[in-house]
Motif scaffolding. Structure first.
Motif, mmCIF file in Angstrom:
data_model
loop_
_atom_site.group_PDB
_atom_site.id
_atom_site.type_symbol
_atom_site.label_atom_id
_atom_site.label_comp_id
_atom_site.label_asym_id
_atom_site.label_seq_id
_atom_site.Cartn_x
_atom_site.Cartn_y
_atom_site.Cartn_z
ATOM 1 N N LEU A 270 0.817 -1.216 0.000
ATOM 2 C CA LEU A 270 0.000 0.000 0.000
ATOM 3 C C LEU A 270 0.848 1.263 0.000
ATOM 4 C CD1 LEU A 270 -2.789 -1.065 2.530
ATOM 5 C CD2 LEU A 270 -2.902 -1.069 0.036
ATOM 6 N N GLY A 271 2.177 1.095 0.035
ATOM 7 C CA GLY A 271 3.077 2.238 -0.101
ATOM 8 C C GLY A 271 3.752 2.699 1.161
ATOM 9 N N ALA A 272 3.465 2.083 2.299
ATOM 10 C CA ALA A 272 4.020 2.562 3.566
ATOM 11 C C ALA A 272 5.484 2.174 3.740
ATOM 12 C CB ALA A 272 3.206 2.013 4.738
ATOM 13 N N GLU A 273 6.215 3.025 4.432
ATOM 14 C CA GLU A 273 7.556 2.688 4.900
ATOM 15 C C GLU A 273 7.422 2.214 6.339
ATOM 16 O OE1 GLU A 273 11.778 4.822 6.167
ATOM 17 O OE2 GLU A 273 10.370 5.900 4.862
ATOM 18 N N LEU A 274 8.046 1.088 6.679
ATOM 19 C CA LEU A 274 7.912 0.508 8.009
ATOM 20 C C LEU A 274 9.185 0.741 8.816
ATOM 21 C CD1 LEU A 274 6.246 -2.906 7.072
ATOM 22 C CD2 LEU A 274 5.185 -0.654 7.356
ATOM 23 N N ARG A 275 8.993 1.163 10.069
ATOM 24 C CA ARG A 275 10.122 1.363 10.974
ATOM 25 C C ARG A 275 9.831 0.591 12.259
ATOM 26 N NH1 ARG A 275 11.322 7.907 10.469
ATOM 27 N NH2 ARG A 275 12.001 7.858 8.270
ATOM 28 N N TYR A 276 10.733 -0.310 12.610
ATOM 29 C CA TYR A 276 10.539 -1.141 13.796
ATOM 30 C C TYR A 276 11.274 -0.541 14.990
ATOM 31 C CZ TYR A 276 8.802 -4.529 10.427
ATOM 32 O OH TYR A 276 8.083 -5.144 9.435
ATOM 33 N N PHE A 277 10.695 -0.742 16.161
ATOM 34 C CA PHE A 277 11.320 -0.251 17.380
ATOM 35 C C PHE A 277 10.961 -1.187 18.534
ATOM 36 C CE2 PHE A 277 7.076 1.309 17.684
ATOM 37 C CZ PHE A 277 6.788 1.445 19.039
ATOM 38 N N SER A 278 11.642 -1.011 19.662
ATOM 39 C CA SER A 278 11.426 -1.867 20.823
ATOM 40 C C SER A 278 10.920 -1.055 22.014
ATOM 41 C CB SER A 278 12.721 -2.579 21.221
ATOM 42 O OG SER A 278 12.563 -3.211 22.493
ATOM 43 N N PRO A 279 9.679 -1.297 22.444
ATOM 44 C CA PRO A 279 9.212 -0.652 23.681
ATOM 45 C C PRO A 279 9.997 -1.085 24.907
ATOM 46 C CG PRO A 279 7.346 -1.416 22.377
ATOM 47 C CD PRO A 279 8.586 -2.004 21.754
ATOM 48 N N LEU A 280 10.730 -2.186 24.818
ATOM 49 C CA LEU A 280 11.536 -2.654 25.949
ATOM 50 C C LEU A 280 12.829 -1.867 26.094
ATOM 51 C CD1 LEU A 280 11.204 -6.534 25.544
ATOM 52 C CD2 LEU A 280 10.122 -5.108 27.295
ATOM 53 N N THR A 281 13.488 -1.568 24.990
ATOM 54 C CA THR A 281 14.840 -1.010 25.077
ATOM 55 C C THR A 281 14.996 0.380 24.479
ATOM 56 O OG1 THR A 281 15.478 -2.098 23.005
ATOM 57 C CG2 THR A 281 15.841 -3.318 25.054
ATOM 58 N N ASP A 282 14.130 0.782 23.575
ATOM 59 C CA ASP A 282 14.254 2.109 22.973
ATOM 60 C C ASP A 282 13.644 3.166 23.886
ATOM 61 O OD1 ASP A 282 15.520 1.094 20.743
ATOM 62 O OD2 ASP A 282 13.668 0.883 19.594
ATOM 63 N N ALA A 283 14.148 4.394 23.749
ATOM 64 C CA ALA A 283 13.648 5.487 24.589
ATOM 65 C C ALA A 283 12.436 6.172 23.985
ATOM 66 C CB ALA A 283 14.759 6.510 24.821
ATOM 67 N N HIS A 284 12.341 6.138 22.659
ATOM 68 C CA HIS A 284 11.267 6.877 21.999
ATOM 69 C C HIS A 284 10.743 6.099 20.796
ATOM 70 C CE1 HIS A 284 12.482 10.394 24.341
ATOM 71 N NE2 HIS A 284 13.731 10.154 23.956
ATOM 72 N N ILE A 285 9.517 6.414 20.402
ATOM 73 C CA ILE A 285 8.974 5.913 19.142
ATOM 74 C C ILE A 285 9.682 6.652 18.014
ATOM 75 C CG2 ILE A 285 6.883 5.784 17.721
ATOM 76 C CD1 ILE A 285 5.295 5.798 20.395
ATOM 77 N N PRO A 286 10.115 5.984 16.973
ATOM 78 C CA PRO A 286 10.777 6.686 15.869
ATOM 79 C C PRO A 286 9.798 7.621 15.153
ATOM 80 C CG PRO A 286 10.320 4.416 15.265
ATOM 81 C CD PRO A 286 10.007 4.531 16.722
ATOM 82 N N PRO A 287 10.293 8.623 14.452
ATOM 83 C CA PRO A 287 9.399 9.517 13.709
ATOM 84 C C PRO A 287 8.499 8.717 12.770
ATOM 85 C CG PRO A 287 11.631 10.385 13.728
ATOM 86 C CD PRO A 287 11.706 9.004 14.317
#
Length: 447
Positions: A270-287
């Motif tokens: 559908l055209g989206a770019e996906l960015r994965y992150f970790s609620p366990l270890t990352d400090a913030h949600i990526p843009p």
């Protein structure tokens, strides 16, 4: 049209060793340079992780109701074009459910190898598999795989009792060194124990080394898979790429990993770019322009989730911005104010929704349901051992596939859509595109 040898691995009940033996066969043939594509029947996140590591290829779900016949036909046709063998692992017992594993095998004319835990029986195993073979004329049983035999003599007793039309394909003796670890919702996630699984797969493959791969492949007749003609609506939606220019942040770690590859594949289509992150270890949600919190095991990592104050604050700010958020099952629990463990300990979660999740050691809910959302109807399933209370009024209740009682509640607070249901995105691509693009406008959340 694409054609490929195919074999359906089913059983008379759950707990017979389907996933273990499917993984061993896939690794055994992979070690000989063959490309084996494995599919899993029904909604399941854990077995596919195991099978994917064993086979070295993506493992997708096939379900006539949740995915649809057209989708199943498409995925099988694509797999047939580039593989030496297709294996499909069934769910529950061979005839359990509606649709059942037998229904899927019959639809695509794929012969069934019956896997049976024969501990505690001998000749009776032959009677049981013979009964399965005679149940339906449109389902062909290719043979029996006898699991957990006590000895070679035990296997011989079973072989001698089988009718000529049902051969004993092979037998495996009881061996704790080739047992896959389990927990309350099924197998332990492969991502948690990847290094431990490798020697199990290799030992399992070694147990099959006495077999002839060519003879085994001959048991799986070549099946022609007719690729469906893509509908005009699907072509139009793909061409429009309604999520082009949108970035979707997806939680993915040991706490949140119940992600269908079909779902992420659709988002990219559908055209989206996906960015994965970790609620366990990352400090913030990526843009990102939208956020997906999938299911998983937040209860096993609740202390870490509570301690990550910056991530919880980032999630609250994302919600307050009015950007779309989808939270499913474990992601839904993470969005509540508190999560109470089995020992009674209550831990702070993100607080996007008022309410408390409470873990339970038994019971729960499972089954196929359709989410009724303002964007449209999306099929999916529920599978959880927790309950939630103190929630706001539900947006809607899902419709069960085979029962008139209301299904899981779906909630919408501001831009957040949340509930216990795991959605299968390809069931309604337009609704998913509208959900993640925020086509149905929501007011910013008031915290």
């Amino acid at each position: 049209m694409p054609a490929c040898p195919a074999l359906f691995l089913s059983a008379p009940a759950s707990g017979q060793g389907k996933t273990t033996i499917s993984a061993f066969i896939a690794r055994w043939l992979r070690n000989q340079g063959l490309r084996v594509r494995v599919f899993k029947t029904g909604p399941d996140y854990l077995d596919p992780q195991i099978l994917q590591q064993a086979s070295g290829q993506p493992v997708e779900q096939l379900d006539i109701w949740m995915c649809g016949e057209t989708y199943c036909r498409e995925r099988l046709a694509l797999a047939a074009a580039s593989n030496d063998l297709i294996l499909i692992e069934g769910a529950m017992g061979m005839f359990d459910g509606n649709p059942s594993s037998a229904d899927l095998a019959a639809l695509f004319n794929i012969p069934v190898a019956v896997i049976m835990d024969v501990s505690g029986m001998a000749q009776t195993a032959a009677a049981l598999v013979n009964g399965l073979a005679m149940q339906r004329a449109d389902v062909r049983v290719a043979g029996l795989i006898a699991n957990r035999c006590g000895s070679q003599y035990h296997a011989d007793l079973i072989r001698d009792a089988l009718p000529d039309s049902i051969p004993l394909l092979f037998s495996l003796q009881r061996n704790d060194e080739v047992t896959l670890p389990e927990r309350h919702l099924g197998l332990v996630q492969a991502c948690e124990i990847a290094d431990e699984l490798e020697p199990i797969f290799e030992r399992g493959a070694a147990l099959l080394a006495h077999l002839n791969a060519r003879d085994f492949l001959a048991l799986a007749p070549v099946v022609e898979f007719h690729a469906p003609v893509q509908s005009r609506d699907a072509e139009t939606l793909s061409a429009k790429a309604p999520l082009a220019g949108k970035t979707i942040a997806i939680a993915r770690d040991a706490a949140f990993s119940f992600i269908y590859s079909a779902n992420t594949g659709l988002l990219e289509t559908l055209g989206a770019e996906l960015r994965y992150f970790s609620p366990l270890t990352d400090a913030h949600i990526p843009p990102a322009d939208a956020l997906w919190l999938p299911g998983g095991y937040p209860e096993l990592h609740a202390h870490t989730l509570q301690a990550n104050h910056s991530m919880r604050q980032s999630l609250r700010e994302f919600h307050q911005s009015g950007k779309p958020i989808l939270a499913e099952c474990g992601g839904f629990l993470y969005c509540l104010e508190q999560l109470t463990q089995l020992d009674g300990t209550s831990l702070q979660m993100a607080g996007l929704l008022p309410g408390t999740g409470v873990m339970r050691d038994r019971g729960g809910c499972q089954g196929m349901q359709t989410a009724l959302l303002p964007e449209g109807e999306v099929r999916g399933h529920a599978h959880h051992r927790s309950a939630a209370s103190g929630l706001p009024e539900a947006l809607s209740h899902a419709r069960r596939s085979r029962h008139p009682a209301p299904g899981e509640a779906m909630y919408r607070v501001g831009s957040l859509t949340a509930g216990y249901l795991h959605l299968f995105f390809p069931a309604n691509p337009q609704a998913i595109a509208d959900l993640f693009s925020g086509a149905v406008q929501a007011e910013p959340a008031q915290l």
